[in-house]
Design an enzyme around this catalytic site. Sequence first.
Site, mmCIF file in Angstrom:
data_model
loop_
_atom_site.group_PDB
_atom_site.id
_atom_site.type_symbol
_atom_site.label_atom_id
_atom_site.label_comp_id
_atom_site.label_asym_id
_atom_site.label_seq_id
_atom_site.Cartn_x
_atom_site.Cartn_y
_atom_site.Cartn_z
ATOM 1 C CG ASP A 312 -2.244 -0.619 0.957
ATOM 2 O OD1 ASP A 312 -2.730 -0.476 -0.172
ATOM 3 O OD2 ASP A 312 -2.803 -1.254 1.863
ATOM 4 C CD GLU A 353 -2.611 16.444 5.294
ATOM 5 O OE1 GLU A 353 -3.018 16.704 6.454
ATOM 6 O OE2 GLU A 353 -2.824 15.363 4.720
ATOM 7 C CG PHE A 383 -10.957 21.665 5.545
ATOM 8 C CD1 PHE A 383 -10.578 22.141 4.306
ATOM 9 C CD2 PHE A 383 -11.549 20.411 5.625
ATOM 10 C CE1 PHE A 383 -10.776 21.393 3.155
ATOM 11 C CE2 PHE A 383 -11.764 19.648 4.487
ATOM 12 C CZ PHE A 383 -11.367 20.147 3.246
ATOM 13 C CB ALA A 385 -16.426 18.062 3.331
ATOM 14 C CB SER A 390 -9.078 25.915 6.657
ATOM 15 O OG SER A 390 -7.750 25.692 6.216
ATOM 16 C CG ASP A 526 -4.974 -1.312 8.053
ATOM 17 O OD1 ASP A 526 -5.453 -1.270 6.909
ATOM 18 O OD2 ASP A 526 -4.583 -0.297 8.665
ATOM 19 C CG ASP A 530 -6.612 -3.885 2.936
ATOM 20 O OD1 ASP A 530 -6.621 -3.528 1.751
ATOM 21 O OD2 ASP A 530 -6.211 -3.162 3.859
#
Length: 691
Positions: A312, A353, A383, A385, A390, A526, A530
């Site tokens: 991954d 970030e 922030f 969606a 932001s 995990d 998967d």
Amino acid sequence: MDNKQENKQDKKQMNSLVIREALLNCLMKLKPSDMVKNPVMFCVYIGAFLTTAYFVYTAASTGGKTMDFFTLHISVWLWLTVIFSNFAEALAESRGKATADTLKKMKKDIFAKKTESKDSTQFTMVPASSLRKGDLCIAGPGDLIAGDGEIVKGIASVDESAVTGESAPVIREAGADRSSVIGGTRVLSDMIVYAITSNPGESFLDKMIELVEGAVRKKTPNEVALNILLTALTLLFLLVTATMQPYATFMKQSFNITWLVALFVALAPTTIGALLSAIGIAGMNRLLRINVLAFSGRSVEAAGDVDTVLLDKTGTITLGNRQADKFLPVKGVTEEELALAAQFSSLSDDTPEGRSVVVLAKRRFNIRQHEFGAADKVNFIPFSANSRMSGIDMNGEKIMKGAAESMVEFVKTLDKNCVIPEDLHSLVESVALKGSTPLVVSRNAKLLGVIELKDILKGGIKERLLQLNLMGIKSVMITGDNPVTAASIAAEAGVNDFLSNAKPETKLALIKKYQDEGHMVAMIGDGTNDAPALAQADVGIAMNTGTAAAREAGNMLDLDSNPTKVIEVVEVGKQILITRGSLTTFSIANDVAKYFAIIPAMLSGMFPGMAALNIMRLASPSSSILSAIIFNAIVIPALIPLALRGVPYKAQSAAKLIRTNILIYGLGGVILPFIGIKLIDMIVVALGLAH
């Protein structure tokens, strides 16, 4: 220093206890019911009985006047050969049981604070053994986790060193990716409520104890195949030995039982026969040392044969969170002006970030975090969606960052006549084409430039992927990113291939495709999405912190939940195969020297020309046979450390590994016995043990 010295003393004491227990157990294994499990050593065991009985018979038939000391010496060394073989297996088992005893201590006397509701502070102290799946427990600072569970409320720092061996505490939090706790670990700070997820006897501690004690160890397919080959060779050499006496009679010669038994033991592959079981047990223990539980012997075998690894991108190849890498101002704006605005827009952004933008501004221009006074009118804009932006409203000035389209629309709401910089679109496009994420920054209605958020490769991942290439293993990156982004990251990391826009069904289809082409595939995961791929993969490693569906689908479990662990598992699997192959090569090669010692000794009476094969110039037939049998015995304990530790493994191509193997263990296996048998022969003659 005192703690280090205590640890060293404890380790020495533990090692001495392990050796002492192994010595006792190797004698207990002399029972026929145990010996018959190893056909090669069982035949040596029968030979030891025969020579011992022959010695007693010859002594008794002469009333003790004539003692066949040659037969006595052969008998002693045959018994030692059997005991050394048992000791190799017993030592491997004892090391595992010592670990199991440590784990068992963790289970003793644990009491739990059982509660009826996750919001309740009331609890009842109950033994951990009485807990059942679904029960809720409270744990605070210093408390032991009573059983495997899932945190339903709270956050805590947990010491998992007793199970995983990792000394640094880990954070476990309700609702987060890492919300699982392991029974026997200790809470260091804060308070959590966790729900028990396993009944008594089903926890990870119980599984580890079972595995290290060998209660559930099954021989791997290659181990079974090698056992069959060794058994077939043993039967062949029994037939060869059985035909010697009739042939000698025809030639008007005779061999006594001691010589025939010695011939068989010298011919049989006793070295690998003695060490094979120890190699298998030690291999499972090596996986446990990197905190991986293997639930089947087939998965251990497959780990060594893997030639394709699915990784991954997020958390395995990259750090998992994109980091600010560059400030790209539009024409007429300085980079420092853009950095200052970007820093203000990120002050309330607690995401990795957002924090990385503040760090980059400080690193590039030493811009410190602003301290607001009482007169400042500050409103942080979080922030969302919907807005995809932001920032901060500071003293009537709006400083914002967000997705390019959203930011263009936003500045137009502030000023319909605002000018969109001509180079803004090209800056956004250039960042996106590199596989990075562009964030546009504005101050009021003025667009200042772009922040480039980049996937940061994990430290050392390039080197690990290069190792896979050297091992001849294909690496495939799995990501939900678009093909352009995926190709950029794949090129930077050095993976061989990638799958973009990945979904559960495409992962599963990719694994099936590689398997249909004859490849052995390993992957680690995990999530519930998967699970199908983990179940399909030849080596499916589930993370301990993963969902129940993922853990049930995998055939291995990583207690550290480290996404790069798949690379270590493949390396351990290959080391197990190489160790078995190397010692098998050595065992077959060292038989050559024994043939040159024992065959001329036995046949030179019938065929005088056979004496020319005595190239070691051994003193006499009896000293030749005794020297070969002694060497055959002492080489077993000499190789035990290598069998338990494993042959050192380096990332190389299969062809180079084979050449190295043949050179060291093939050629070395031929030369070393010639030297060893000659030295033993000189000692035997000097001590008068043979004439």
